[in-house]
Design an enzyme around this catalytic site. Structure first.
Site, PDB file in Angstrom:
ATOM      1  N   CYS A  49      -2.125 -15.031 -10.056  1.00  0.00           N
ATOM      2  CA  CYS A  49      -3.395 -14.483  -9.413  1.00  0.00           C
ATOM      3  C   CYS A  49      -4.755 -15.468  -9.436  1.00  0.00           C
ATOM      4  O   CYS A  49      -4.669 -16.193 -10.206  1.00  0.00           O
ATOM      5  CB  CYS A  49      -3.731 -13.058 -10.215  1.00  0.00           C
ATOM      6  N   CYS A 106      -8.923 -11.246  -9.211  1.00  0.00           N
ATOM      7  CA  CYS A 106      -8.062 -10.308  -9.100  1.00  0.00           C
ATOM      8  C   CYS A 106      -8.363  -9.086  -9.805  1.00  0.00           C
ATOM      9  O   CYS A 106      -8.570  -9.210 -10.924  1.00  0.00           O
ATOM     10  CB  CYS A 106      -6.495 -10.777  -9.035  1.00  0.00           C
ATOM     11  N   CYS A 166       0.538 -13.105  -5.981  1.00  0.00           N
ATOM     12  CA  CYS A 166       0.418 -11.720  -6.112  1.00  0.00           C
ATOM     13  C   CYS A 166      -0.005 -11.256  -4.604  1.00  0.00           C
ATOM     14  O   CYS A 166      -0.738 -12.075  -3.837  1.00  0.00           O
ATOM     15  CB  CYS A 166      -0.995 -11.569  -6.931  1.00  0.00           C
ATOM     16  N   CYS A 197      -4.194 -10.379  -4.438  1.00  0.00           N
ATOM     17  CA  CYS A 197      -5.424 -11.181  -4.322  1.00  0.00           C
ATOM     18  C   CYS A 197      -5.005 -12.388  -3.534  1.00  0.00           C
ATOM     19  O   CYS A 197      -5.666 -13.298  -3.152  1.00  0.00           O
ATOM     20  CB  CYS A 197      -5.831 -11.591  -5.745  1.00  0.00           C
TER      21      CYS A 197
HETATM   22 ZN   LIG Z   1      -3.689 -10.773  -7.940  1.00  0.00          ZN
END
Ligand SMILES: [Zn+2]
Length: 186
Positions: free
Chosen positions: A33, A37, A64, A67
């Site tokens: 991330c 995030c 992810c 994000c």
């Molecule tokens: Zn994330």
């Protein structure tokens, strides 16, 4: 790389000033991330820090979906999906346009602009549509007070709720219940 107290603070605070400067991966999910995030905070012992997104990929982490740590530019369609998901899952919360921007880490005026361009209505109009639909379902089933239903779907102002409901469905909430709820106390 060892995670310092300073870096942990950045992650804990979703500090977007460090986006594109460092990335963090979570050993248990194998997802990485951006610092900003908003997904749930992982346990510190499971976190690894990377100086580049590519480094995380090399170590077997996947980006992810929330994000999108590989993307600098998020396509408009993805923003719209994110907005829809947020509205659908959190319609009962206080979701002003500013709050939407906060939660999605985007500019609220830009989000409104692209949402309207793609969907033909504003996020707030869509939010009201979802709330009224949820209220309608509640009216068909139960006998809760109108103000309680309004509050539960995120509309704190009952007179405004009643007015909006009538505008959309042609009947005030209590009339709608009388007409269509087989269990309603007539
Ligand atoms: Zn994330």
């Amino acid at each position: 790389m060892e995670i310092t107290d300073e870096t942990w603070e950045i992650i804990k605070n979703n500090d977007k000033n460090f986006d594109n400067k460092l990335w963090y991966g979570v050993a248990t999910t194998k997802i990485f991330c951006r610092p900003s995030c908003v997904s749930r905070l992982p346990k510190r012992e499971n976190v690894s820090i990377f100086q580049a997104a590519e480094q995380a990929l090399e170590e077997g982490y996947r980006p992810c979906k929330r994000c999108r740590p590989m993307d600098k530019i998020i396509p408009n369609e993805v923003w719209v999906e994110e907005i829809d998901l947020l509205l659908k899952n959190h319609y009962d919360e206080d979701l002003s346009l500013e709050e939407l921007g906060q939660r999605l880490h985007g500019s609220s005026s830009y989000l409104r602009h692209i949402y309207k361009k793609i969907k033909g209505l504003t996020p707030q109009q869509e939010l009201t549509r979802i709330r009224l639909e949820q209220a309608r379902i509640r009216l068909l089933k139960g006998n809760e007070a109108i103000s309680e239903i309004a509050r539960d779907v995120g509309m704190m102002n009952t007179p405004y709720f009643i007015k909006s409901f009538k505008k959309r469905y042609g009947l005030a909430p209590n009339q709608y219940r009388k007409a269509y709820n087989i269990n309603s106390k007539k």
